[in-house]
Design a protein around this motif. Sequence first.
Motif, mmCIF file in Angstrom:
data_model
loop_
_atom_site.group_PDB
_atom_site.id
_atom_site.type_symbol
_atom_site.label_atom_id
_atom_site.label_comp_id
_atom_site.label_asym_id
_atom_site.label_seq_id
_atom_site.Cartn_x
_atom_site.Cartn_y
_atom_site.Cartn_z
ATOM 1 N N VAL A 278 0.848 -1.190 0.000
ATOM 2 C CA VAL A 278 0.000 0.000 0.000
ATOM 3 C C VAL A 278 0.884 1.241 0.000
ATOM 4 C CG1 VAL A 278 -1.692 1.335 1.328
ATOM 5 C CG2 VAL A 278 -1.902 -1.156 1.176
ATOM 6 N N SER A 279 0.497 2.248 -0.800
ATOM 7 C CA SER A 279 1.152 3.554 -0.796
ATOM 8 C C SER A 279 0.125 4.618 -0.427
ATOM 9 C CB SER A 279 1.755 3.874 -2.159
ATOM 10 O OG SER A 279 2.859 3.027 -2.441
ATOM 11 N N ILE A 280 0.437 5.427 0.577
ATOM 12 C CA ILE A 280 -0.441 6.502 1.024
ATOM 13 C C ILE A 280 0.297 7.826 0.841
ATOM 14 C CG2 ILE A 280 -1.836 7.439 2.903
ATOM 15 C CD1 ILE A 280 -2.775 4.694 2.123
ATOM 16 N N GLY A 281 -0.262 8.719 0.020
ATOM 17 C CA GLY A 281 0.387 9.997 -0.269
ATOM 18 C C GLY A 281 0.278 10.989 0.881
ATOM 19 N N GLY A 282 1.081 12.041 0.797
ATOM 20 C CA GLY A 282 1.167 13.027 1.856
ATOM 21 C C GLY A 282 -0.157 13.679 2.209
ATOM 22 N N ASN A 283 -0.332 13.983 3.525
ATOM 23 C CA ASN A 283 -1.480 14.725 4.045
ATOM 24 C C ASN A 283 -2.802 13.966 3.903
ATOM 25 O OD1 ASN A 283 -0.022 17.254 4.747
ATOM 26 N ND2 ASN A 283 0.337 17.275 2.527
ATOM 27 N N SER A 284 -2.737 12.657 3.709
ATOM 28 C CA SER A 284 -3.956 11.857 3.647
ATOM 29 C C SER A 284 -4.299 11.327 5.040
ATOM 30 C CB SER A 284 -3.792 10.689 2.669
ATOM 31 O OG SER A 284 -3.780 11.159 1.337
ATOM 32 N N LYS A 285 -5.588 10.938 5.207
ATOM 33 C CA LYS A 285 -6.065 10.371 6.463
ATOM 34 C C LYS A 285 -6.780 9.054 6.185
ATOM 35 C CE LYS A 285 -6.702 14.775 8.888
ATOM 36 N NZ LYS A 285 -7.674 15.632 9.634
#
Length: 335
Positions: A278-285
Amino acid sequence: MKIIIPMAGRGTRLRPHTLTVPKPLIPIAGKPIVHRLVEDIVKVCGQKVTEIAFIIGADFGEAVEKQLLQIADSVGAKGAICYQTEKLGTAHALLCAKDYFNGNVVVAFADTLFKADFTLDSNAEAIIWTQKVEDPSAFGVVKIDGNGYITDFVEKPKTFVSDLAIIGIYYFKDGAVLRDEMQYLIDNDIKDRGEYQITDALENMKSKGVKFQPGQVSEWLDCGNKDATVHTNQRYLEYIQDQQLVDESAKIVNSVIIPPVYIGQNVEIHNSVLGPHVSIGGNSKVLNTVIKNSIVQDASEIVDANMANSMIGSHVSYKGKAADASIGDYNQLKE
């Protein structure tokens, strides 16, 4: 060494994600596709890359141009922006950067990524990078003689001639030779299926005695559609899992992270399970959610979801869905 990257296409097969962002800037394990491509080419070059020319659409905008110049700077090269105003084939696209076709040149189309375990032989006249495929009929392929040189270029063969597919990355000891052959096609209006093709220029070079060698990569990764891009993200996370993939600013509360997982700056993860792949980009919740084998881009919020094999754009609000999803930027989806 120079690198020339044509990337003016809009990536229609990857919509809706490419409606707001050019395909080569879609993130893979936290970095744009084209950034990964540049880094991988630099690794195999064996010499300093001094210039990188990006061929883009004139409407891509200042923010995209600035990002591309920063990518070049990150590998110690000088970046240049060239514009393609008409879509008239691969040879025509490359000639939009004709001022950079001199000396050692790598041409890399920005819709493919690769892994390779060799150093480029800069003394070779020309190298075409290939990969064995199960179904050659969908690709341009090369035939090789007993001395290891390429004898033929065959576009999408209907009967079997070779299983070595051209992946879209080339090396030329003297880029001016290719430039002149591509210019010859245009000056004499020589087209294939209505367009000026690099393969015709390569055939002319071969007929004049240029020796082409195959450079076989260990893995060829596609970013043509959502499923392929999610798979490429998976493979890259596996390649780089020994690196620091969770940013120190990330806030992870009462959650389980199953590596490899990339988590960007200022991400918040609460009461969730992430991973693997999984990749979660910046400033995500991410709140009260299970995510595996997926990409979530910047500044998105995922709540009460159960998600797999999905690709979520930036500034997306996604709540209460169990799905294999593909959602573009600035969308909202609630149960």
